[in-house]
Design a protein around this motif. Structure first.
Motif, short mmCIF file in Angstrom:
data_model
loop_
_atom_site.label_atom_id
_atom_site.label_comp_id
_atom_site.label_asym_id
_atom_site.label_seq_id
_atom_site.Cartn_x
_atom_site.Cartn_y
_atom_site.Cartn_z
N GLU A 1 0.91 -1.24 0.05
CA GLU A 1 -0.12 0.00 0.02
C GLU A 1 0.90 1.33 0.05
O GLU A 1 0.51 2.46 -0.45
N LYS A 2 2.11 1.28 0.24
CA LYS A 2 2.93 2.31 0.53
C LYS A 2 3.97 2.31 -0.58
O LYS A 2 4.13 1.25 -1.32
N VAL A 3 4.09 3.52 -1.30
CA VAL A 3 5.01 3.60 -2.40
C VAL A 3 6.28 4.02 -2.02
O VAL A 3 6.32 5.50 -1.44
N PHE A 4 7.37 3.68 -2.51
CA PHE A 4 8.76 4.12 -2.15
C PHE A 4 9.46 4.50 -3.61
O PHE A 4 9.47 3.72 -4.40
N GLN A 5 10.13 5.80 -4.05
CA GLN A 5 10.82 5.73 -5.05
C GLN A 5 12.19 5.39 -4.54
O GLN A 5 12.82 5.63 -3.55
N ALA A 6 12.87 4.75 -5.65
CA ALA A 6 14.14 4.41 -5.48
C ALA A 6 14.73 4.12 -6.86
O ALA A 6 14.07 4.14 -7.88
N GLU A 7 16.13 4.11 -6.82
CA GLU A 7 16.88 3.98 -8.23
C GLU A 7 17.30 2.62 -8.25
O GLU A 7 18.07 1.87 -7.24
N VAL A 8 17.22 1.88 -9.36
CA VAL A 8 17.56 0.55 -9.44
C VAL A 8 19.04 0.37 -9.76
O VAL A 8 19.07 0.97 -11.06
N LEU A 9 19.68 -0.35 -9.16
CA LEU A 9 21.44 -0.28 -9.46
C LEU A 9 21.64 -1.50 -10.13
O LEU A 9 22.49 -1.68 -11.22
N LEU A 10 20.97 -2.74 -9.83
CA LEU A 10 21.50 -3.84 -10.37
C LEU A 10 19.94 -4.95 -9.99
O LEU A 10 19.33 -4.94 -9.29
N VAL A 11 19.92 -5.74 -11.50
CA VAL A 11 18.84 -6.56 -11.50
C VAL A 11 19.46 -8.00 -11.48
O VAL A 11 20.12 -8.25 -12.85
N SER A 12 18.94 -8.94 -10.94
CA SER A 12 19.54 -10.33 -11.22
C SER A 12 19.19 -10.86 -12.73
O SER A 12 17.99 -10.53 -12.90
N LYS A 13 19.91 -11.63 -13.39
CA LYS A 13 19.67 -12.22 -14.79
C LYS A 13 18.96 -13.59 -14.45
O LYS A 13 18.28 -14.11 -15.53
N ASN A 14 18.47 -13.95 -13.34
CA ASN A 14 17.90 -15.23 -12.90
C ASN A 14 16.43 -14.92 -12.36
O ASN A 14 16.48 -14.19 -11.38
N LEU A 15 15.44 -15.74 -12.71
CA LEU A 15 14.10 -15.82 -12.07
C LEU A 15 14.05 -16.91 -11.24
O LEU A 15 14.28 -17.78 -11.62
N ASP A 16 13.32 -16.87 -10.12
CA ASP A 16 12.87 -17.78 -9.36
C ASP A 16 11.80 -18.76 -9.87
O ASP A 16 11.27 -18.25 -10.55
N ASN A 18 8.90 -18.74 -8.82
CA ASN A 18 7.70 -17.71 -8.56
C ASN A 18 7.75 -16.49 -9.45
O ASN A 18 7.35 -15.44 -9.06
N ARG A 19 8.94 -16.45 -10.25
CA ARG A 19 9.13 -15.43 -11.27
C ARG A 19 9.67 -14.18 -10.66
O ARG A 19 9.00 -13.06 -10.91
N SER A 20 10.22 -14.33 -9.67
CA SER A 20 10.95 -13.03 -8.98
C SER A 20 12.26 -13.09 -9.25
O SER A 20 13.03 -14.30 -9.49
N ALA A 21 12.89 -11.91 -8.98
CA ALA A 21 14.45 -11.57 -9.17
C ALA A 21 14.63 -10.90 -8.00
O ALA A 21 14.07 -9.75 -7.54
N LEU A 22 16.21 -10.87 -7.97
CA LEU A 22 16.64 -10.06 -6.79
C LEU A 22 17.08 -8.59 -7.39
O LEU A 22 17.67 -8.73 -8.51
N VAL A 23 16.63 -7.65 -6.95
CA VAL A 23 16.98 -6.13 -7.31
C VAL A 23 17.81 -5.55 -6.17
O VAL A 23 17.36 -5.48 -5.06
N HIS A 24 18.85 -4.91 -6.56
CA HIS A 24 19.55 -3.87 -5.75
C HIS A 24 19.18 -2.55 -5.87
O HIS A 24 19.52 -2.01 -7.27
#
Length: 124
Positions: A1-16, A18-24
């Motif tokens: 329900e809350k929205v946080f603004q962020a800058e994505v620095l790194l996205v994992s190339k692998n999906l789990d 459950n179709r999720s990925a790690l994001v830094h």
């Protein structure tokens, strides 16, 4: 329900599974109740560019060049050399000045059949 603004620095190339990925990412404001390692749902905006997209089958290759068929007048089509960009979900990006193709009719289905017919006429 809350929205946080962020800058994505790194996205994992692998999906789990459950179709999720790690994001830094780094949050723009540090005043929140989030802890490292917590899971979040994210909506990620990417830069968008205007582009001309045509169905993938509208682009034909002859030799080393790629073409589309453009209606010059009264349904008389000519080959128009194009440079293509990305192809995704059945659409191909055409990299050419926008005003060259804006409002023009092109063959979007059976373009290879039109190419074969054109080549057969030129051989006769």
């Amino acid at each position: 329900e809350k929205v946080f603004q962020a800058e994505v620095l790194l996205v994992s190339k692998n999906l789990d599974d459950n179709r999720s990925a790690l994001v830094h990412c780094h949050f723009e404001h540090s005043e929140h109740d989030l802890l490292p390692g917590m899971f979040l749902n994210a909506e990620i905006e990417i830069n968008r560019n205007n582009a001309i997209l045509v169905p993938e089958e509208a682009v034909v290759r002859s030799g080393e060049q790629q073409y589309i068929f453009v209606n010059k007048s009264n349904y008389k089509f000519e080959l128009y050399a194009v440079t293509t960009g990305n192809t995704s979900n059945g659409k191909t990006e055409i990299i050419t000045p926008l005003n060259d193709l804006e409002g023009k009719e092109i063959i979007v289905k059976n373009a290879y059949a039109a190419l074969m017919k054109m080549q057969n006429k030129s051989e006769e």
